[in-house]
Enzyme design. Sequence first.
Site, PDB file in Angstrom:
ATOM      1  N   GLN A 258       0.822  -1.202   0.000  1.00  0.00           N
ATOM      2  CA  GLN A 258       0.000   0.000   0.000  1.00  0.00           C
ATOM      3  C   GLN A 258       0.853   1.247   0.000  1.00  0.00           C
ATOM      4  O   GLN A 258       0.595   2.203  -0.719  1.00  0.00           O
ATOM      5  CB  GLN A 258      -0.905  -0.013   1.251  1.00  0.00           C
ATOM      6  CG  GLN A 258      -2.121   0.844   1.119  1.00  0.00           C
ATOM      7  CD  GLN A 258      -2.983   0.400  -0.046  1.00  0.00           C
ATOM      8  OE1 GLN A 258      -3.024  -0.776  -0.392  1.00  0.00           O
ATOM      9  NE2 GLN A 258      -3.653   1.336  -0.688  1.00  0.00           N
ATOM     10  N   HIS A 261       2.384   3.318  -3.139  1.00  0.00           N
ATOM     11  CA  HIS A 261       1.606   4.140  -4.078  1.00  0.00           C
ATOM     12  C   HIS A 261       2.107   5.577  -4.142  1.00  0.00           C
ATOM     13  O   HIS A 261       2.398   6.102  -5.203  1.00  0.00           O
ATOM     14  CB  HIS A 261       0.115   4.133  -3.709  1.00  0.00           C
ATOM     15  CG  HIS A 261      -0.623   2.955  -4.262  1.00  0.00           C
ATOM     16  ND1 HIS A 261      -0.869   2.801  -5.589  1.00  0.00           N
ATOM     17  CD2 HIS A 261      -1.150   1.869  -3.650  1.00  0.00           C
ATOM     18  CE1 HIS A 261      -1.537   1.673  -5.798  1.00  0.00           C
ATOM     19  NE2 HIS A 261      -1.712   1.069  -4.637  1.00  0.00           N
ATOM     20  N   GLU A 326     -10.168   2.414   3.294  1.00  0.00           N
ATOM     21  CA  GLU A 326     -10.443   2.015   1.917  1.00  0.00           C
ATOM     22  C   GLU A 326     -10.324   0.487   1.783  1.00  0.00           C
ATOM     23  O   GLU A 326     -11.230  -0.172   1.279  1.00  0.00           O
ATOM     24  CB  GLU A 326      -9.435   2.710   0.989  1.00  0.00           C
ATOM     25  CG  GLU A 326      -9.643   2.418  -0.474  1.00  0.00           C
ATOM     26  CD  GLU A 326      -8.492   2.941  -1.345  1.00  0.00           C
ATOM     27  OE1 GLU A 326      -7.422   3.274  -0.794  1.00  0.00           O
ATOM     28  OE2 GLU A 326      -8.666   2.985  -2.572  1.00  0.00           O
ATOM     29  N   HIS A 327      -9.189  -0.062   2.221  1.00  0.00           N
ATOM     30  CA  HIS A 327      -8.982  -1.513   2.193  1.00  0.00           C
ATOM     31  C   HIS A 327      -8.820  -2.010   3.622  1.00  0.00           C
ATOM     32  O   HIS A 327      -8.080  -1.414   4.399  1.00  0.00           O
ATOM     33  CB  HIS A 327      -7.688  -1.872   1.454  1.00  0.00           C
ATOM     34  CG  HIS A 327      -7.618  -1.347   0.052  1.00  0.00           C
ATOM     35  ND1 HIS A 327      -6.890  -0.237  -0.277  1.00  0.00           N
ATOM     36  CD2 HIS A 327      -8.182  -1.801  -1.095  1.00  0.00           C
ATOM     37  CE1 HIS A 327      -7.003  -0.017  -1.587  1.00  0.00           C
ATOM     38  NE2 HIS A 327      -7.785  -0.940  -2.113  1.00  0.00           N
ATOM     39  N   ASP A 360      -6.789  -5.447  -6.286  1.00  0.00           N
ATOM     40  CA  ASP A 360      -6.409  -4.365  -7.201  1.00  0.00           C
ATOM     41  C   ASP A 360      -6.550  -4.774  -8.660  1.00  0.00           C
ATOM     42  O   ASP A 360      -6.921  -3.964  -9.510  1.00  0.00           O
ATOM     43  CB  ASP A 360      -4.944  -3.970  -6.986  1.00  0.00           C
ATOM     44  CG  ASP A 360      -4.776  -3.088  -5.775  1.00  0.00           C
ATOM     45  OD1 ASP A 360      -5.793  -2.582  -5.276  1.00  0.00           O
ATOM     46  OD2 ASP A 360      -3.630  -2.915  -5.329  1.00  0.00           O
ATOM     47  N   HIS A 419     -52.870  22.025  -6.136  1.00  0.00           N
ATOM     48  CA  HIS A 419     -52.629  20.599  -5.926  1.00  0.00           C
ATOM     49  C   HIS A 419     -53.952  19.904  -5.565  1.00  0.00           C
ATOM     50  O   HIS A 419     -54.281  18.854  -6.119  1.00  0.00           O
ATOM     51  CB  HIS A 419     -51.606  20.368  -4.807  1.00  0.00           C
ATOM     52  CG  HIS A 419     -50.180  20.531  -5.243  1.00  0.00           C
ATOM     53  ND1 HIS A 419     -49.673  21.711  -5.736  1.00  0.00           N
ATOM     54  CD2 HIS A 419     -49.140  19.646  -5.262  1.00  0.00           C
ATOM     55  CE1 HIS A 419     -48.386  21.548  -6.023  1.00  0.00           C
ATOM     56  NE2 HIS A 419     -48.044  20.302  -5.754  1.00  0.00           N
TER      57      HIS A 419
END
Lengths: 428, 428
Positions: A258, A261, A326-327, A360, A419
């Site tokens: 991770q 990145h 996220e993960h 991924d 209405h």
Amino acid sequence: MLNIETINQKQFSKISQQRTSRDSETYEEVDKDVQKIIASIRNKGDAAVFDYIERLDGVKLDELFVTDEEIDQAFKQVDDEMITILKEARSNIETYHKNQLEKSWYVNDQEGIWLGQQVTPIERVGVYVPGGKAAYPSTVLMNVVPAKVAGVESITVTTPVQPDGKVNPNTLVAVSIAGADRILKIGGAHGIATLAYGTESVDKVYKIVGPGNAYVARAKKFVFGDVAIDMIAGPSEVCIIADHQAEPRLIAADLLAQAEHDELASSILVTTSKQIATEVQQEVENQIKSLSRQDILAVSIAEQGRIYVVDQLNHAFEFVNELAPEHLEILVENPFEQLPKIKNAGAIFLGSYSPEPLGDYFAGPNHTLPTNGTAKFSSPLGVYDFQKKSSVIYYDQQSLEKANQKIQKFAQAERLDAHAASIRKRFE
Amino acid sequence: MLNIETINQKQFSKISQQRTSRDSETYEEVDKDVQKIIASIRNKGDAAVFDYIERLDGVKLDELFVTDEEIDQAFKQVDDEMITILKEARSNIETYHKNQLEKSWYVNDQEGIWLGQQVTPIERVGVYVPGGKAAYPSTVLMNVVPAKVAGVESITVTTPVQPDGKVNPNTLVAVSIAGADRILKIGGAHGIATLAYGTESVDKVYKIVGPGNAYVARAKKFVFGDVAIDMIAGPSEVCIIADHQAEPRLIAADLLAQAEHDELASSILVTTSKQIATEVQQEVENQIKSLSRQDILAVSIAEQGRIYVVDQLNHAFEFVNELAPEHLEILVENPFEQLPKIKNAGAIFLGSYSPEPLGDYFAGPNHTLPTNGTAKFSSPLGVYDFQKKSSVIYYDQQSLEKANQKIQKFAQAERLDAHAASIRKRFE
């Protein structure tokens, strides 16, 4: 060095808040540029697009669309094994996403009343694909395939052009395998503006998805409302929950995957075991030496990485629900049993043989996931992002007559007498 | 006077574009105020909130939350018949929305591989309810009930306080019947900022829904990203497709019902019959005289209203798909048969006894619908807006081993070697 911190329940919410406010950047300068680009493309169309490509991408184009020949050429440049793997990945992604397809439905609970929900695909979608170092074929598949599965009629990919006037061949091959309808050579905020508002040669789309740099992200924020957009993604994150029986060597490898990145990527271990904590810390130091992105890894591990030691497994889950990563990898005994405890996470990886990189590229679920705590309120990119609903109402005469007085009373209470009249006139 | 225009296929897209760019307002002044309010509440919390209530709502409060006593009092002020109708409406809304509940699922197509999607409610939601003239109890039900059905744990309503320190009793009764957990006396941008960022006394929420004035809408736009928001609604719209057999008297009544909302409300008839067109025009002139909101009606009918005559029914549907109206009434023979032709509309009303106000209050489907052409890419507010998904991935050892080389190759192609290492280390 990956820092270790022992924390208690009272600190969970505060730590989570600190972590999710990493992104305190202001974008004043970017915003000025972006707004100028958008206004100029809305006013001048193609001319402005060509002009920005020349100024910002450094190439004078006379055609915005990638040709079939360019795609054929790209297939010759990319190695065959990679093409086969891309096709298998596409197939896995398609298979998983087909489970997300929503169907129209109707109910007929009361006689004379028919209520339903009609589900239709968005007709025209744009997908932004970053260029340069971030030109990931996996991103192309993950953004285009769900739109295809949803039944989107027209999918336009836009991606930056290189100074030689070409597009990255990996991108072209991936777009072609994914099945998009056309490819534009327009990157940055000018790419987003072109998709959102259209020009003489480019039809506007109704929704734009896909990651990009700050210009792309801010442009998406500005066009939001005129078109739909997906969530604006922040730096990538992994959180691993590990108990005493997890393997430090694998935990370390997954944290580093991770962290590579970028410098802001966040790798977190939450564990009940102090021994695991120190062993993982050591493993990270060892493994980092054999990896190629050491400069990035050193920064992201030291500044964003953290090992949190908590006193019981339930607290680990409570903390993780505050973080909304996220993960999330669950490296504990009987990981399936823990699933109901997870309230907020983008993607959940169970057990030792489901490392995050499996998701991924290959397994099938989408890798476009909510970051920066947004898993508290949003979902992975999916087929549902490319379908929309219309409600359907049918009452027969008798059924409306039964409701007549009540609806009129309600309308009068809201002081909307036209209405009320609309109902009343049916029975005059 | 409601204008009649005969149009052909070539004009559809242009007319639709003109109509959806009604909202060309700029919000520079509003934006400055809103950003100041947000920053101030983020920095100073409760103190800033009390201060804005004093300055903007003209009342010095010492408690932000509505008390149980105030709710009891409201129930005494609202008439019993209305309370019964509200409860029946709530029940209809609940019944319809339960059909939208999504379930977690998993698939096990290949041995050793388990892929799934876990569906969970958003934990904390905020609902904005306008005050003043726009204090509609129906809006309260339509925003709170889907969140309840989704299983949201904590629902906070916020609504402007009146100068006497109280909240509109209709609102309080509706909120109570809908089942929200607490009510804040904070309107405007300060209400949105309080929900989005929290203060000492108010917990922040993860998603904010509900309509409001320009300050509310712009504040929602600014907090978007930090929290989720629903779509920002524009002026209300109805589009009616009518053939020769439709009743001009009812068409006119339904156009007027929409037009009475405000000067920008849009009432459109698309018909294949010139005779119907002129009869509806006349009916609108006649009926308007007996309605109470004549000033608003005159403006919205003349400026936003329109009768479009097209040469065949299929063209009517094509045109309507370009318009993507919020409400669509289909007053033609065999309306059910036409459903597949409708690609873009918020809510679809079939036949003569399903007028639009039926959907506003009573039938059950949501009345919070995409406006201004956004039905091309978005859906009615629904239970799905309060649920979110996490993907779930499990591979056993054998399954990962089979994919091992492919994933490594993919990772190497994207130059992420720590990703490759994370897989490889499982098999060293």
